[in-house]
Design a protein around this motif. Structure first.
Motif, PDB file in Angstrom:
ATOM      1  N   HIS A 114       0.817  -1.223   0.000  1.00  0.00           N
ATOM      2  CA  HIS A 114       0.000   0.000   0.000  1.00  0.00           C
ATOM      3  C   HIS A 114       0.846   1.268   0.000  1.00  0.00           C
ATOM      4  O   HIS A 114       0.582   2.198  -0.729  1.00  0.00           O
ATOM      5  N   CYS A 115       1.856   1.286   0.869  1.00  0.00           N
ATOM      6  CA  CYS A 115       2.596   2.546   1.015  1.00  0.00           C
ATOM      7  C   CYS A 115       4.062   2.428   0.620  1.00  0.00           C
ATOM      8  O   CYS A 115       4.787   3.416   0.612  1.00  0.00           O
ATOM      9  N   GLY A 116       4.502   1.225   0.323  1.00  0.00           N
ATOM     10  CA  GLY A 116       5.877   1.075  -0.121  1.00  0.00           C
ATOM     11  C   GLY A 116       6.908   1.045   0.992  1.00  0.00           C
ATOM     12  O   GLY A 116       8.113   1.009   0.742  1.00  0.00           O
ATOM     13  N   PHE A 117       6.424   1.048   2.246  1.00  0.00           N
ATOM     14  CA  PHE A 117       7.345   0.956   3.376  1.00  0.00           C
ATOM     15  C   PHE A 117       8.103  -0.368   3.294  1.00  0.00           C
ATOM     16  O   PHE A 117       7.509  -1.423   3.071  1.00  0.00           O
ATOM     17  N   GLU A 118       9.426  -0.302   3.454  1.00  0.00           N
ATOM     18  CA  GLU A 118      10.223  -1.492   3.144  1.00  0.00           C
ATOM     19  C   GLU A 118      10.346  -2.502   4.275  1.00  0.00           C
ATOM     20  O   GLU A 118      10.843  -3.597   4.074  1.00  0.00           O
TER      21      GLU A 118
END
Length: 571
Positions: A145-149
């Motif tokens: 969803h947010c690309g947080f790794e």
RNA sequence: GGCGAGGUAGCUCAGCUGGUUAGAGCGCACGACUCAUAAUCGUGAGGUCGAGAGUUCAAGUCUCUCCCUCGCCA
């Protein structure tokens, strides 16, 4: 004589617990156990280390140890820490010991017989390089969803959305970092809690002796609807899954999930107690074998209430066997560290073993009881700690013991004076005690430990007030007999104060009672109605020894050092 | 976002089913005493009970709205 079964929530094995854990279950359980023993009741006080599950395995791996050896070591460390705080368990067992393993397997098999367990197939992430299935939290990757790794398999900490491990992009094992993962099918046993909802609700309805906090949590869960829960995991470390006493086909590499076997550990540890001491554990746990007259009291933090009011009862009630269920339940809020969370990583907070390096257990016991997080969260601060200890223990109690015993030694030859007539000052203290002693007992019965401690302190303070009224040092100049009654009453107050102190600060109490030559059989909380007798209990002429200073004051310099070392006011 | 707990003297907290001048400990000020770990005892100052509205003869205590803190959950 009432029979009281007391359990404290089980501390998890991966490391020594901090003061918040101590204050929220183990310590109050101990204070209550000591109180009940002093009231002349038959007490079985049980605790254990909760040893199974992934965190234990990982902590062992971190330490480079075999998990069994790691748990052996940690169990001993926690046992020693408990001893340092004078936790008077009748037995401190282990969920990894044989009785708990057998009981867990027993419950699972009985539940299956009753149609409350079934096998279901799940899909889980398997790490080929780690050679194991990964619990959701141990799979990380990029949030879709947010690309947080570094989103976790159950939730993304960045955007807060709920995830399935299979949602993650570029997933990797949190354990090894390996990206060599695949989804595999795996079978697990599920406990059909949905089938038990009505039964559990009836049981909760019928339970009195729970605080509103506990009932509302239980109803909240019931109202939201119970869910069937998987009670097995693909792990090596845990209770093996059996069928008819033999390894269950298809479950050879699986064990029961820790939440299933941990509460059964209360019973398991009781059986360990029986093995070690020749007691009859079934008379405490089986209502068909004598436990119907037992009052069972559980202590725990608020995070554990649901497990004790819903999950564990599902296991016990579902078995349809005559097991004892909880009667009274005492739940605590959090002890905070300057209003925030205790945190190891941020070096905020004190752990049990560290606390004992600074000061003896009694100091902590008093603070954590007098400042227990009962009604709401309560804050630990060094400043508050110093102020309570110095005021309550050093000044009010310690100094009282010191002033009157020293005076006896210097003016009355270290003997309990025989002369003097009961007068107004004695009437006054007798009236105080007549009113306060029952209040203390009532608060202890109600498990209102803060209030009980505050009443005890008030009694100690009344002793100082009594001496001001009696003023033996003034009377001594003109009338030694008039001074003698004050000294004799004062010495008897010392004894009474120490007797009252026993549940809270057992070591200091014992030191005083030993110094005053009070035998073990005269230390109970059966005070009787006659204050005159109570205040003239010591034999006249009896020799007493002023004890060494009971409590050293906490100096500002110490405070500054500890605050620096453990974090605190500067945050 | 949902749920729960909570916002009461400088600090930490009590205040049950609504009812006389809102309490305790610590801290502070002043006084007393000198047996004692500069301890103890007494007196006193200090609060529009988070904000606003409402119900009621009467609200810290019930209802609603809002603000803030903490935790849990999804």
């Amino acid at each position: 004589m009432a029979r009281i079964l007391i359990t404290s929530a089980l501390p998890y094995i991966n490391g020594v617990k901090h003061l918040g854990n101590l204050a929220g279950s183990m310590l109050p359980a101990d204070v209550y156990a000591r109180f009940q023993r002093l009231m002349g009741n038959d007490v079985l006080f049980i605790c254990a280390t909760d040893e199974h599950g992934t965190p234990a395995e990982l902590a062992a791996a971190d330490a480079g140890m075999d998990v069994r050896a790691y748990c052996d070591e940690q169990h001993d460390i926690q046992k020693r820490a408990g001893d340092g705080f004078s936790l008077s368990y009748d037995y401190f067992g282990r969920t990894s010991n044989e009785p708990n393993i057998r009981l867990t397997q027993h419950f699972a098999e009985v539940l299956e017989e009753k149609g409350l367990i079934e096998e279901r197939v799940e899909h889980q992430v398997f790490s080929i390089d780690d050679g194991r299935f990964l619990p959701d939290r141990y799979v990380e990757g990029t949030c879709p969803h947010c690309g947080f790794e570094r989103a976790r398999g159950d939730q993304c900490d960045s955007c807060g959305r709920l995830l399935e491990p299979t949602d993650l992009k570029e997933p990797y094992s949190k354990i090894s970092g390996s990206k060599n993962l695949e989804v595999r099918e795996t079978k697990h046993l599920h406990l059909l809690q949905t089938k038990m909802e009505g039964q559990i609700r009836d049981w909760v309805d019928a339970s009195d002796g729970w605080p509103s906090l506990a009932k509302s949590i239980a109803y909240k869960w019931l109202d939201e609807g119970l869910r069937d829960r998987s009670i097995t995991r693909d792990l090596k470390w845990g209770v093996p899954v059996t069928k008819d006493g033999a390894p269950r086909p298809g479950f050879e590499t699986k064990v029961f999930y820790v939440w299933f076997d941990a509460p059964i550990g209360y019973i398991g540890a009781s059986e360990e107690w029986a093995q070690a001491n020749g007691g009859d554990w079934e008379s405490w746990w089986r209502t068909d074998k004598g436990a119907d007259d037992v009052t069972y009291v559980q202590f725990m933090g608020k995070d554990n209430v649901a497990f004790h009011t819903v999950s564990f009862p599902a296991t016990i009630l579902g078995s349809q066997e005559p097991w004892k269920t909880v009667d009274k339940l005492k739940a605590f809020n959090w002890l905070t560290w300057y209003g925030g969370k205790f945190s190891t990583s941020e070096k905020r907070g004190v752990f049990m073993d560290q606390a004992l390096d600074l000061l003896p257990g009694d100091y902590w016991r008093w603070y954590l009881t007098a400042n227990a997080p009962e009604g709401s969260d309560s804050a630990f601060t060094w400043e508050h700690f110093q102020s309570l200890i110095n005021s309550d223990l050093a000044n009010v109690l310690g100094n009282f013991v010191n002033r009157i015993t020293k005076y006896t030694a210097s003016k009355f030859d270290g003997q309990v004076p025989a002369t003097g007539e009961w007068g107004e000052a004695e009437d006054w203290i007798a009236a105080e005690l007549e009113q306060r002693l029952p209040a203390i007992i009532a608060n202890m019965e109600a498990m209102e430990f803060r209030k009980a401690a505050s009443e005890v302190r008030a009694v100690w303070a009344a002793g100082n007030e009594y001496l001001t009224k009696a003023e033996p040092w003034v009377k001594y100049k003109s009338d030694v007999d008039a001074a003698a009654i004050g000294v004799r009453t004062g010495l008897n107050l010392v004894v009474l104060f120490a007797i009252l102190a026993q549940p809270f600060i057992p070591n200091a109490a014992a030191t005083v009672l030993d110094a005053l030559g009070v035998s073990e059989d005269k230390r109970s909380w059966q005070f009787g109605d006659d204050m005159k007798t109570l205040l003239d209990a010591l034999p006249h002429g009896h020799a007493i020894e002023p004890p060494a200073v009971l409590f050293a004051k906490i100096e500002d310099a110490q405070l500054a050092e500890w605050s620096e070392r453990f974090g605190g006011s500067q945050d």
